[in-house]
Design an enzyme around this catalytic site. Structure first.
Site, PDB file in Angstrom:
ATOM      1  N   HIS A 133      -4.791   5.364   6.962  1.00 26.27           N
ATOM      2  CA  HIS A 133      -4.631   4.242   6.827  1.00 26.27           C
ATOM      3  C   HIS A 133      -3.714   2.822   7.312  1.00 26.27           C
ATOM      4  O   HIS A 133      -3.816   1.609   7.851  1.00 26.27           O
ATOM      5  CB  HIS A 133      -5.884   3.505   5.665  1.00 26.27           C
ATOM      6  CG  HIS A 133      -5.593   2.736   5.490  1.00 26.27           C
ATOM      7  ND1 HIS A 133      -5.380   3.903   3.228  1.00 26.27           N
ATOM      8  CD2 HIS A 133      -5.339   2.107   4.077  1.00 26.27           C
ATOM      9  CE1 HIS A 133      -5.098   2.816   3.233  1.00 26.27           C
ATOM     10  NE2 HIS A 133      -4.673   2.059   3.083  1.00 26.27           N
ATOM     11  N   ASP A 155      -6.767  10.820   3.910  1.00 28.46           N
ATOM     12  CA  ASP A 155      -5.657   9.354   3.932  1.00 28.46           C
ATOM     13  C   ASP A 155      -4.310   9.381   3.417  1.00 28.46           C
ATOM     14  O   ASP A 155      -3.478   9.345   2.488  1.00 28.46           O
ATOM     15  CB  ASP A 155      -6.172   8.512   2.854  1.00 28.46           C
ATOM     16  CG  ASP A 155      -6.063   6.547   3.020  1.00 28.46           C
ATOM     17  OD1 ASP A 155      -5.431   6.682   4.284  1.00 28.46           O
ATOM     18  OD2 ASP A 155      -6.083   5.762   2.590  1.00 28.46           O
ATOM     19  N   SER A 168      -1.188   0.253  -0.900  1.00 33.13           N
ATOM     20  CA  SER A 168      -1.527   1.456  -0.386  1.00 33.13           C
ATOM     21  C   SER A 168      -0.204   2.229   0.746  1.00 33.13           C
ATOM     22  O   SER A 168       0.506   1.664   0.937  1.00 33.13           O
ATOM     23  CB  SER A 168      -2.465   1.565   1.041  1.00 33.13           C
ATOM     24  OG  SER A 168      -4.031   0.561   1.015  1.00 33.13           O
TER      25      SER A 168
END
Length: 379
Positions: A108, A138, A216
Site C-alpha cells: 500500500h 501487503d 508502514s
C-alpha cells in the site's frame, strides 16, 4: 510551544512571618529557618547496571539496523475538476534486503504510484521500480541501482518461535520523521487483520510499539536486531497510534518475497468456487447445516469443478427475494470446520500451496460427502 521545565529537586522553606524581627529585652530570638531537601534514595549499583544494559541493547540495535531503513516517497497525479491534474505524494518506510539493491516495503506504500523514490540512511536518493507486489500480504519489492557500498542489508530472523511479552523495536519514518525508533512488546500472536476491501489477513503480530502513518513498510525487530515482521497496519479511532499495531510475520516475508523477485507475483491457492455464508448472509434450512459455505458458482475446469462440487441455482420469488435451490454446502476442509469465506482463505494461505490436495466435507441434500480437490493458482 510548551516549555518543559526540569524539576531538579524539591525545596521546602520555612519562612518567617515578618520581614524584620527585632530582639529586645524579654523577647525570644526568631527561630532559624529550617531547609528540608528531599533527596531520592540511591539505587543499588546492580539495579543501575541492569538498567544500563537494557538501554544499551536498544541503542546497539538502532545503531546497527537504522542504516538499513529507507524513506520511500511515492508520487502520482489525481484529477481535480477545477485545477486539472494535481500531484500527490505519499511516504512510507522500507528496509534493504540485499546488496543488489532490493528494498522490501508494504504494497500500500507504492500502490498506484507513477514514480517511487528511495532515500537511504546516508542521504543517497535513487529512483525505484517495482519488481514484485502482492496486495493480499501487503508486500512489495523495489529495485534501486546504487553502489553496493551504500547498502546495509538487514538480518531476517524467525517468527515461528516468538512469544507474547517479548521485547520488540520498530524503526521507520512516522509523519516523515526519518528513522524514528519506538519500543514495546509483542501483545499477541496470530491476529487476523480485517480489511475494508478484500479477504482478512491472518497470522499477524500485534504490538504496542508506537506505529504511526509513515511507519508502514518498516521493520519490526527483536532484541538482537533481526527482522521478525514488517509493520503494516494499526487499529485506531484517531488514525494515530493508540498502542495497537500489526506486523506481517517474517516467515511470510521469507516465503513470499522470493516469489515476488522471481515471478513478480505470489501464487495464491484457490478452490475456484463462490459461496454464501450460512447464517451470516443467508438463512439456513432448519433441518440442514447451520454454518458453512453454500456454493453458488463453480469455475469451469477449476479445482472444485474437477472435484465434483455442485453449485446451487439462484432464483427470485414473486417478491424479488433471492432463493437458493440445491447446491453443495461445504462445512469443513481437511476436517477443520469453516463458517466463512475468510475461514477458508486463512486456512489455505497458512497451510497450503498451489498443487496441494485438500479434503472437502460437503453436505448435498441429506448426504454428507468427502471430495478431494487439487489447489490451483488464484487468477
Amino acid at each position: 510551544m510548551r516549555r518543559l521545565i526540569p524539576l531538579a529537586g524539591v525545596v521546602l522553606l520555612a519562612l518567617a512571618c515578618s520581614a524584620v524581627s527585632t530582639i529586645g529585652p524579654g523577647s525570644s530570638p526568631t527561630a532559624t529557618p529550617v531547609v528540608i531537601v528531599a533527596a531520592p534514595t540511591p539505587l543499588p549499583p546492580e539495579v543501575l547496571q541492569a538498567a544500563d544494559a537494557e538501554e544499551q541493547i536498544v541503542i546497539n540495535v538502532y545503531e546497527r539496523v537504522s542504516p538499513s531503513v529507507v524513506h520511500i516517497t511515492s508520487r502520482t497525479q489525481v484529477f481535480d475538476f477545477f485545477r486539472g491534474p494535481v500531484p500527490r505524494e505519499g511516504t512510507g518506510s522500507g528496509f534493504v534486503l540485499d546488496t543488489q539493491g532490493r528494498i522490501v516495503t508494504n504494497y500500500h506504500v507504492i500502490a498506484d504510484a507513477e514514480e517511487v523514490e528511495v532515500v537511504l540512511a546516508d542521504g543517497t536518493a535513487a529512483a525505484a521500480r517495482v519488481i514484485g507486489a502482492d496486495a493480499y500480504y501487503d508486500l512489495a519489492v523495489l529495485q534501486i541501482d546504487v553502489d553496493p557500498s551504500h547498502l546495509r542489508p538487514v538480518e531476517l530472523g524467525s517468527s515461528s518461535d516468538l512469544r507474547v511479552g517479548q521485547r520488540v523495536i520498530a524503526i521507520g519514518n512516522p509523519f516523515g520523521l526519518d528513522r524514528t525508533l519506538t519500543t514495546g512488546v509483542i501483545s499477541a500472536l496470530g491476529r487476523t487483520i480485517e480489511r475494508e476491501s478484500g479477504p482478512a489477513l491472518g497470522e499477524a503480530i500485534q504490538t504496542d510499539a508506537a506505529i504511526n502513518p509513515g511507519n508502514s513498510g518498516g521493520p519490526l525487530l527483536d532484541s538482537r536486531g533481526r527482522v521478525i515482521g514488517i509493520n503494516t497496519a494499526i487499529q485506531s479511532p484517531t488514525g494515530a497510534s493508540v498502542g495497537i499495531g500489526f506486523a506481517v510475520p517474517v516467515d511470510i516475508i521469507k516465503r513470499v518475497v522470493p516469489e515476488l523477485i522471481a515471478r513478480g507475483r505470489y501464487p495464491h491457492p484457490t478452490l475456484g468456487f463462490d459461496a454464501y455464508e450460512l447464517t451470516y448472509e443467508v438463512r439456513p434450512n432448519p433441518d440442514g447445516p447451520q454454518k458453512g459455505l453454500w456454493v453458488v458458482r463453480v469455475a469451469p475446469g477449476g479445482p472444485a469443478d474437477r472435484a465434483g462440487l455442485q453449485a446451487a441455482a439462484l432464483r427470485r420469488d414473486v417478491r424479488g427475494r433471492l432463493i437458493i435451490v440445491g447446491g453443495d454446502i461445504v462445512t469443513a476442509i481437511d476436517g477443520r470446520p469453516i463458517a466463512t469465506r475468510d475461514d477458508l482463505t486463512l486456512y489455505l494461505e497458512a497451510h497450503k500451496r498451489v498443487g496441494d490436495q485438500v479434503q472437502l466435507t460437503v453436505v448435498r441434500g441429506s448426504e454428507t460427502l468427502t471430495l478431494t480437490a487439487t489447489l490451483a493458482e488464484r487468477g
